[in-house]
Design an enzyme around this catalytic site. Structure first.
Site, PDB file in Angstrom:
ATOM      1  CB  CYS A 104      35.745  22.006  40.234  1.00 41.15           C
ATOM      2  SG  CYS A 104      36.116  23.675  39.386  1.00 41.15           S
ATOM      3  CB  CYS A 111      38.206  36.228  37.500  1.00 40.18           C
ATOM      4  SG  CYS A 111      39.744  35.863  36.773  1.00 40.18           S
ATOM      5  CB  CYS A 115      36.807  35.139  30.024  1.00 35.96           C
ATOM      6  SG  CYS A 115      38.387  34.701  30.520  1.00 35.96           S
ATOM      7  CB  CYS A 118      33.604  33.448  32.361  1.00 36.30           C
ATOM      8  SG  CYS A 118      34.124  33.166  34.119  1.00 36.30           S
ATOM      9  CD  GLU A 160      44.585  32.613  36.083  1.00 33.10           C
ATOM     10  OE1 GLU A 160      43.880  32.426  35.087  1.00 33.10           O
ATOM     11  OE2 GLU A 160      45.838  32.067  36.025  1.00 33.10           O
ATOM     12  CB  CYS A 330      32.929  29.518  36.014  1.00 32.48           C
ATOM     13  SG  CYS A 330      34.212  30.533  36.853  1.00 32.48           S
TER      14      CYS A 330
HETATM   15  N1  SAH Z   1      40.490  31.072  35.488  1.00 37.04           N
HETATM   16  C1  SAH Z   1      40.966  30.130  35.043  1.00 37.04           C
HETATM   17  C2  SAH Z   1      40.105  28.759  36.015  1.00 37.04           C
HETATM   18  C3  SAH Z   1      38.775  29.084  35.985  1.00 37.04           C
HETATM   19  S1  SAH Z   1      37.659  29.270  34.769  1.00 37.04           S
HETATM   20  C4  SAH Z   1      40.828  29.495  33.583  1.00 37.04           C
HETATM   21  O1  SAH Z   1      40.160  30.461  32.891  1.00 37.04           O
HETATM   22  O2  SAH Z   1      41.278  28.641  33.259  1.00 37.04           O
HETATM   23  C5  SAH Z   1      37.726  27.528  34.211  1.00 37.04           C
HETATM   24  C6  SAH Z   1      36.989  27.301  33.082  1.00 37.04           C
HETATM   25  O3  SAH Z   1      35.415  27.813  33.116  1.00 37.04           O
HETATM   26  C7  SAH Z   1      37.322  28.013  31.942  1.00 37.04           C
HETATM   27  O4  SAH Z   1      38.063  27.234  30.994  1.00 37.04           O
HETATM   28  C8  SAH Z   1      36.178  28.467  31.142  1.00 37.04           C
HETATM   29  O5  SAH Z   1      36.149  27.943  29.624  1.00 37.04           O
HETATM   30  C9  SAH Z   1      35.079  27.815  31.982  1.00 37.04           C
HETATM   31  N2  SAH Z   1      33.866  28.713  31.862  1.00 37.04           N
HETATM   32  C10 SAH Z   1      33.549  29.701  32.592  1.00 37.04           C
HETATM   33  N3  SAH Z   1      32.147  30.092  32.160  1.00 37.04           N
HETATM   34  C11 SAH Z   1      31.726  29.273  31.082  1.00 37.04           C
HETATM   35  C12 SAH Z   1      30.632  29.068  30.655  1.00 37.04           C
HETATM   36  N4  SAH Z   1      29.521  30.167  30.758  1.00 37.04           N
HETATM   37  N5  SAH Z   1      30.397  28.172  29.793  1.00 37.04           N
HETATM   38  C13 SAH Z   1      31.342  27.172  29.529  1.00 37.04           C
HETATM   39  N6  SAH Z   1      32.643  27.340  30.257  1.00 37.04           N
HETATM   40  C14 SAH Z   1      32.644  28.125  30.921  1.00 37.04           C
HETATM   41 FE1  SF4 Z   2      38.635  34.567  34.983  1.00 33.57          FE
HETATM   42 FE2  SF4 Z   2      38.658  31.951  34.119  1.00 33.57          FE
HETATM   43 FE3  SF4 Z   2      36.416  33.277  33.999  1.00 33.57          FE
HETATM   44 FE4  SF4 Z   2      38.397  33.849  32.466  1.00 33.57          FE
HETATM   45  S1  SF4 Z   2      37.064  31.926  32.520  1.00 33.57           S
HETATM   46  S2  SF4 Z   2      37.022  35.434  33.745  1.00 33.57           S
HETATM   47  S3  SF4 Z   2      40.133  33.537  33.577  1.00 33.57           S
HETATM   48  S4  SF4 Z   2      37.692  32.370  35.994  1.00 33.57           S
END
Ligand code: SAH
Ligand code: SF4
Length: 343
Positions: A104, A111, A115, A118, A160, A330
């Protein structure tokens, strides 16, 4: 400053070596050392003449990152914190499953999509990664993670990917042609960058697409994914186009946040939105150890949401919680190590 070689494919390395006065076939040997044998220095490249190695050393470097920490989980997951040439730090994760070993990979430092759940998004954006810095992660996972060959890659770490399109696609081609990962086994996960999805569709590549939707309606999605400015309808229309042009199925990721987006009305809206699309939904229960701003969904609400989607004809899976003991969601490892370093 020395120029990194990682990130160039065999034909670029052949041209580079010819420019240095060496025969082109040495480029193939160099590629073999960089991508298959994971050399860290020119000294290891024993079948290259000493004089050529010295000449290369004066101008170039291999371009591998420095391993800061490796956390091994009881379930086999390995999470690495890597330091890049400019001191920036990124995370990358190796995930062994019964049938595959998956990496991964991060695509940006931080980013910009922001979100709210995240840890990466909340930490802001620093810069794009280069193709070499992306492929380096796969090599680091292979070296640290397992005796098994890395055979799947998901661009689902920090960042992203569709906001770093060129480097990510170059990295995918390098992983495919130089490292040996099948293009069909490489998947990109996006927060819903519509022009990027359309561009990917036009390439008709075998690279897989996952879209992190998290909400079926605009008002809620804008709150959860604040900086992805495209309305849900446009995201779905772009996915229709991707499926039409590539013939591939799309995965929708849906991070379940307790009391925010996990009620049955949202499940029904989601099913209606995805009706007729060749897709499946992957439910990701929110992991609160990085940004404790939300509640984790209850087991009962996860089950009910899942059942509601399935009853409405949507294929649904649930992400296993891997590497929970090592903070594998993440951005969480970097966050902790940064905090510890500041103390
Ligand atoms: N930016 C891209 C790829 C990286 S994030 C995207 O958002 O798809 C990848 C995944 O990590 C996202 O689908 C998000 O749902 C997940 N993620 C990030 N933080 C998280 C958390 N605290 N708990 C569960 N999933 C998380
Ligand atoms: Fe970026 Fe993916 Fe995290 Fe959203 S979940 S902030 S798009 S890394």
């Amino acid at each position: 400053m020395l120029v990194p070689l990682l990130g160039r494919d065999t034909s670029e390395l052949r041209a580079l070596l010819q420019k240095e006065g060496a025969p082109a076939y040495r480029g193939g040997q160099l590629a073999e050392w960089l991508y298959r044998r994971r050399a860290l220095t020119f000294d290891e490249m024993s079948n290259l003449p000493g004089a050529l190695r010295t000449r290369l050393q004066d101008k170039y470097e291999v371009g591998r990152s420095r391993l800061v920490t490796a956390c091994h989980s009881q379930d086999g997951t390995v999470k690495l914190l890597l330091e890049l040439r400019d001191g920036a730090r990124i995370e990358t994760v190796g995930l062994p499953y019964a049938d595959r070993f998956s990496g991964c990979l991060s695509t940006q430092v931080g980013c910009p999509v922001g979100c709210v759940f995240c840890a990466t998004g909340q930490g802001g954006f620093t810069r794009n990664l280069t193709a070499g810095e992306i492929v380096d992660q796969a090599l680091a996972i292979q070296a640290e993670g397992s005796d098994r060959r890395l055979d799947h890659v998901i661009f689902m770490g920090m960042g992203e990917p569709l906001l770093n399109y060129e480097a990510v696609m170059k990295a995918a081609r390098l992983l495919n042609n130089e490292v040996g990962v099948a293009m069909r086994h490489i998947t990109l996960s996006t927060g819903g960058i519509v022009p990027g999805i359309l561009r990917l569709a036009e390439e008709k590549s075998q690279l897989g697409l996952a879209v992190s939707l998290h909400a079926p309606a605009d008002n809620l999605r804008r709150r959860i994914v604040p900086n992805a400015k495209w309305p849900v309808a446009e995201v779905i229309a772009a996915c229709h186009q991707y499926i039409r042009l590539t013939g591939r199925r799309v995965t929708f990721e849906y991070c379940l946040l307790g009391g925010v987006n996990d009620d049955l009305e949202q499940a029904r809206q989601l099913a209606a939105l995805l009706h007729g699309l060749n897709c499946h939904v992957n439910l990701i229960p929110y992991n609160s150890s990085g940004t404790a701003r939300f509640r984790e969904p209850s087991l009962e609400s996860i089950r009910a949401f899942r059942r509601a989607l399935a009853n409405l004809g949507i294929q649904v899976t649930q992400r296993l919680r891997r590497g929970r003991d090592i903070e594998a969601a993440c951005g969480q490892l970097r966050q902790r190590i940064d905090k510890e370093t500041r103390l």
